[in-house]
Design an enzyme around this catalytic site. Sequence first.
Site, PDB file in Angstrom:
ATOM      1  N   LYS A  18       0.846  -1.203   0.000  1.00 13.88           N
ATOM      2  CA  LYS A  18       0.000   0.000   0.000  1.00 13.88           C
ATOM      3  C   LYS A  18       0.877   1.246   0.000  1.00 13.88           C
ATOM      4  CE  LYS A  18      -0.319  -0.265   5.050  1.00 13.88           C
ATOM      5  NZ  LYS A  18      -1.190  -0.682   6.176  1.00 13.88           N
ATOM      6  N   TYR A  69      18.232  28.949   8.508  1.00 11.42           N
ATOM      7  CA  TYR A  69      17.044  29.633   9.050  1.00 11.42           C
ATOM      8  C   TYR A  69      17.038  29.565  10.572  1.00 11.42           C
ATOM      9  CZ  TYR A  69      14.745  29.839   4.465  1.00 11.42           C
ATOM     10  OH  TYR A  69      14.417  30.101   3.158  1.00 11.42           O
TER      11      TYR A  69
END
Length: 362
Positions: free
Chosen positions: A33, A258
Amino acid sequence: MRPARALIDLQAFRHNYRLAREVGGARALAVVKADAYGHGALECAAVLADEADGFAVAMIEEALELRAAGIRAPILLLEGFFEADELALIAEHDLWCVVHSSWQIEAIERTALSRPLCVWLKLDSGMHRVGLHPAEFQQGHRRLLASGKVAKVVLMTHFARADELDHGRTAEQLAVFETAREGLAAEVSLRNSPALLGWPQLFPQQRPSDWLRPGIMLYGATPFEEAHPLVDRLRPVMTLESKIICVRELPAGEPVGYGARFVSERPTRVGVVAMGYADGYPRHAPSGTPVSIDGQPSRLIGRVSMDMLTVDLTDLPQAGLGSRVEFWGKSVSVSEVAARAETIPYQLMCNLKRVPRVHSGH
Ligand SMILES: *Cc1c(COP(=O)(O)O)cnc(C)c1O
């Protein structure tokens, strides 16, 4: 071309499938899946097409892609159908179908089908997500057989805490299952990867005709937080890698990236790598998360950005522009990266995107 890519070792995938069958002592549906947990469902299914006892997916769309690619082996829909009009396709394409709720039984009773179904009747043995209540299980079984629409019923349940090797919940759920199915002669499917690997003592009564449902272990990742001897026999299937595209030398006391989440404590050589959270590398991985650079251990420093991240080259004088960086694979365990990022390997692998996948070992 941007050097970020995910290498998928299909021989390792096949090795892990064989190990699942050997260790579990039963037939095994390879759970593919979510595009085989990010590894490519078509490629993974193709390499096992002549060998697997069957496959399992989450929904009919995934199953039809496998059928369209020529996979003729059994395919189980782990959540069955979402709407009754899927039943015609399920019959037409000879898919196996979980039934987890009484509304699904009613839909089967009401619907005319071109051929009888193979149903996997799911019991809620204590996870309390889907599955029939133990008191409704026998009646559900009777109704399915009486409907005339069902050729075969396999009995199944799913464990909530099989990855916790010191917890009694798996044994409790198994006892609930055994009581609920008393007197029903049928094939049985109980074990996902953690139950298969971690609880052999609980399943001495499993027969070769029963069914395993291994997922994560096929991809070579561990479902456990702690070490386990069988996990050492798994081979990692996915290697996420890229290259260093820029190098800078910083004196002590300089911020990187950042938010200045990393500040150099010493003169530091920083490598910038073409990999970011838009590729599926977890933004929550903190400074210190392991990476491997040209085969040498090193670490992430600073915040992960969308397309780039930074690694520490200070102790790797040979490394530089163009050096290969592995984020997970054979040198760095995806489970360790997941733990650092406070998630699980399942999520990291499923979240892979934008990065080209390169399959080998077909
Ligand atoms: C996804 C899934 C599996 C596979 O679980 P793993 O932990 O990856 O082995 C097995 N059974 C069901 C019902 C599932 O949804």
